[in-house]
Design an enzyme around this catalytic site. Sequence first.
Site, PDB file in Angstrom:
ATOM      1  N   ARG A  33      11.488  -7.791   4.417  1.00  0.00           N
ATOM      2  CA  ARG A  33      11.667  -6.495   4.153  1.00  0.00           C
ATOM      3  C   ARG A  33      12.682  -5.939   5.105  1.00  0.00           C
ATOM      4  NH1 ARG A  33       6.069  -3.027   4.459  1.00  0.00           N
ATOM      5  NH2 ARG A  33       5.873  -4.002   6.662  1.00  0.00           N
TER       6      ARG A  33
ATOM      7  N   ARG B 132      12.197  -3.399  10.250  1.00  0.00           N
ATOM      8  CA  ARG B 132      11.125  -2.543  11.035  1.00  0.00           C
ATOM      9  C   ARG B 132      11.211  -3.383  12.295  1.00  0.00           C
ATOM     10  NH1 ARG B 132       6.033  -0.598   7.611  1.00  0.00           N
ATOM     11  NH2 ARG B 132       5.181  -1.086   9.389  1.00  0.00           N
TER      12      ARG B 132
ATOM     13  N   LYS C 283       0.853  -1.102  -0.021  1.00  0.00           N
ATOM     14  CA  LYS C 283      -0.040   0.001   0.018  1.00  0.00           C
ATOM     15  C   LYS C 283       0.721   1.350   0.116  1.00  0.00           C
ATOM     16  CE  LYS C 283      -1.171  -0.869   4.739  1.00  0.00           C
ATOM     17  NZ  LYS C 283      -0.385  -0.109   5.838  1.00  0.00           N
TER      18      LYS C 283
ATOM     19  N   ARG D 132      -0.726  -8.348  13.797  1.00  0.00           N
ATOM     20  CA  ARG D 132      -1.234  -7.560  12.882  1.00  0.00           C
ATOM     21  C   ARG D 132      -2.212  -8.277  11.882  1.00  0.00           C
ATOM     22  NH1 ARG D 132       4.142  -5.232  11.863  1.00  0.00           N
ATOM     23  NH2 ARG D 132       4.091  -6.374   9.824  1.00  0.00           N
TER      24      ARG D 132
HETATM   25  P1  AMP Z   1       1.561   0.816   9.012  1.00  0.00           P
HETATM   26  O1  AMP Z   1       2.862   1.359   8.423  1.00  0.00           O
HETATM   27  O2  AMP Z   1       0.291   1.399   8.299  1.00  0.00           O
HETATM   28  O3  AMP Z   1       1.558  -0.706   8.768  1.00  0.00           O
HETATM   29  O4  AMP Z   1       1.486   1.016  10.423  1.00  0.00           O
HETATM   30  C1  AMP Z   1       2.208   0.783  11.510  1.00  0.00           C
HETATM   31  C2  AMP Z   1       1.803   0.628  12.903  1.00  0.00           C
HETATM   32  O5  AMP Z   1       1.322   2.095  13.034  1.00  0.00           O
HETATM   33  C3  AMP Z   1       0.584  -0.095  12.982  1.00  0.00           C
HETATM   34  O6  AMP Z   1       0.873  -1.323  13.342  1.00  0.00           O
HETATM   35  C4  AMP Z   1      -0.081   0.602  14.389  1.00  0.00           C
HETATM   36  O7  AMP Z   1       0.481   0.378  15.429  1.00  0.00           O
HETATM   37  C5  AMP Z   1       0.024   2.121  14.058  1.00  0.00           C
HETATM   38  N1  AMP Z   1      -0.897   2.637  13.219  1.00  0.00           N
HETATM   39  C6  AMP Z   1      -0.984   3.056  11.643  1.00  0.00           C
HETATM   40  N2  AMP Z   1      -2.298   3.499  11.540  1.00  0.00           N
HETATM   41  C7  AMP Z   1      -3.032   3.052  12.595  1.00  0.00           C
HETATM   42  C8  AMP Z   1      -4.332   3.409  12.463  1.00  0.00           C
HETATM   43  N3  AMP Z   1      -5.195   3.810  11.568  1.00  0.00           N
HETATM   44  N4  AMP Z   1      -4.690   3.102  13.822  1.00  0.00           N
HETATM   45  C9  AMP Z   1      -4.236   2.559  14.929  1.00  0.00           C
HETATM   46  N5  AMP Z   1      -2.874   2.469  14.853  1.00  0.00           N
HETATM   47  C10 AMP Z   1      -2.314   2.586  13.732  1.00  0.00           C
END
Ligand code: AMP
Length: 221
Positions: A125, A158, A16, A169
């Site tokens: 990754r 990460r 994404k 997740r």
């Molecule tokens: P991402 O890079 O989008 O996978 O986000 C990494 C982490 O950020 C997630 O595992 C959450 O801990 C936090 N996070 C990102 N977006 C959200 C959201 N919309 N709601 C809650 N936590 C979020």
Amino acid sequence: MWVRKYVIMGVQGSGKGTQGTLLAKDLEMVQISVGDILRWHIQHHTKLGAQVRRTMAAGELVSDELVESVVRERLDMHDWNYGFVIDGFPRNRRQAEFFLESYDIDGVIHLDLPDEEVRRRVLARRLCSQCSLDYNLIAHRPAVEDRCDVCGGELVRRDDDTEEALANRLRDYHRKTNPVLDLFRRKEFVFSVDAMPDRDAVQQEIRAKLDLPPYRPADDD
Ligand code: AMP
């Protein structure tokens, strides 16, 4: 003037970030990643960073209030004259309702990928610890092992790209994010795209589904 507002959804590793960036760059939209904003805060040791660091490392979701205020502040900057592509938000029903109350959306791009492929991609990754460039030991290997091609920085995982965090997740995603897709589907603006093919093919498919001008890959993409 045509302002486009898109949400891009998909589990981590579905591309994404990559697809949202490509789409935004080409159509002069602003790409907004909630995960990137939160990671920026952690890297820069801000107060907000300290609040979310542990939750993020465990692969759990940060509180709705906090993310909603991050999103509101970011969109209130109004630097998105031609629109935005937001990734990583909304992640549950409450966030979706908040979003729909405040912004009208032109489309939700849903990147579809089986869990097994997600696991394979995420565990491969890597990220440059200095310039944050993304690598993948399957599709985008660095020339020198564990070193960034651009700045020579050390490549790291990460914090949340571990088996355990990934399992959290994936569970969370299916439990909380699927109802969001159902809610958007009822409004008939979900475009599901198979995220299995290569990057350019997926981007092409997104453009076709959204009735946007075709994607022409550039050397520097
Ligand atoms: P991402 O890079 O989008 O996978 O986000 C990494 C982490 O950020 C997630 O595992 C959450 O801990 C936090 N996070 C990102 N977006 C959200 C959201 N919309 N709601 C809650 N936590 C979020």
